[in-house]
Scaffold this motif. Structure first.
Motif, PDB file in Angstrom:
ATOM      1  N   ASP A  37       5.965   3.408  -0.160  1.00 21.08           N
ATOM      2  CA  ASP A  37       5.303   2.115  -0.289  1.00 21.08           C
ATOM      3  C   ASP A  37       5.692   1.261   0.898  1.00 21.08           C
ATOM      4  O   ASP A  37       6.863   1.236   1.308  1.00 21.08           O
ATOM      5  N   SER A  72      -3.933   3.936   5.171  1.00 22.10           N
ATOM      6  CA  SER A  72      -5.341   3.531   5.279  1.00 22.10           C
ATOM      7  C   SER A  72      -6.032   4.245   6.438  1.00 22.10           C
ATOM      8  O   SER A  72      -6.809   3.646   7.171  1.00 22.10           O
ATOM      9  N   LYS A  88       0.835  -1.206   0.000  1.00 21.71           N
ATOM     10  CA  LYS A  88       0.000   0.000   0.000  1.00 21.71           C
ATOM     11  C   LYS A  88       0.865   1.250   0.000  1.00 21.71           C
ATOM     12  O   LYS A  88       2.017   1.242   0.414  1.00 21.71           O
TER      13      LYS A  88
END
Length: 145
Positions: free
Chosen positions: A127, A105, A87
């Protein structure tokens, strides 16, 4: 009543599959069920054996390799912290080889740089390469190939 004999054979093969989990006995049990149906319709012994051979061959040659390939693959969905790997995150507090803070998130995570020589400034995109405990190991997006 040859259909009943094939039905018993299917049950025995199904029980053998239950204990071995190889898919071989289960597919043979399916072939025996097909043969029981063929015998129940009134087809003779030669037709029953032909149905058994065709159903068993189809199961073992076509179905079993596909099923084994599917079972060998890992889970499609990742759960928990493993779902965060790959992510994109935003650096909230400078990330170094030993400390830092990112937002991923919608949550704040402690982080450290994958490459110990990198210092990643606030506002950079990174990342998530891996998760170690409660710490995300990150790499700057602009340096990815």
């Amino acid at each position: 009543m040859p259909w009943f004999a094939w039905l018993l054979a299917a049950a025995a093969l199904g029980l053998a599959e239950f204990f071995t989990l190889t898919l071989v006995f289960g597919l043979l049990a399916g072939a025996a069920l097909v043969t029981a149906v063929v015998a129940g319709v009134g087809v003779g012994l030669f037709g029953q054996l032909l149905a058994l051979a065709l159903a068993a061959a189809a199961g073992l040659v076509i179905v079993r390799p596909v099923a084994l390939r599917q079972m060998a693959q890992g889970p499609v969905t990742h759960e928990g912290s493993d779902a965060l790997i790959g992510k994109r995150a935003e650096v909230m507090q400078e990330v170094t080889a030993t400390r830092g803070l990112i937002k991923i998130s919608g949550e704040d995570w402690s982080a450290r740089a994958l490459d110990e020589s990198h210092v990643i400034p606030v506002g950079s995109l990174v990342d998530v390469m891996e998760i170690e405990g409660a710490t995300a190991i990150v790499y700057p997006r602009e340096l990815l190939p």
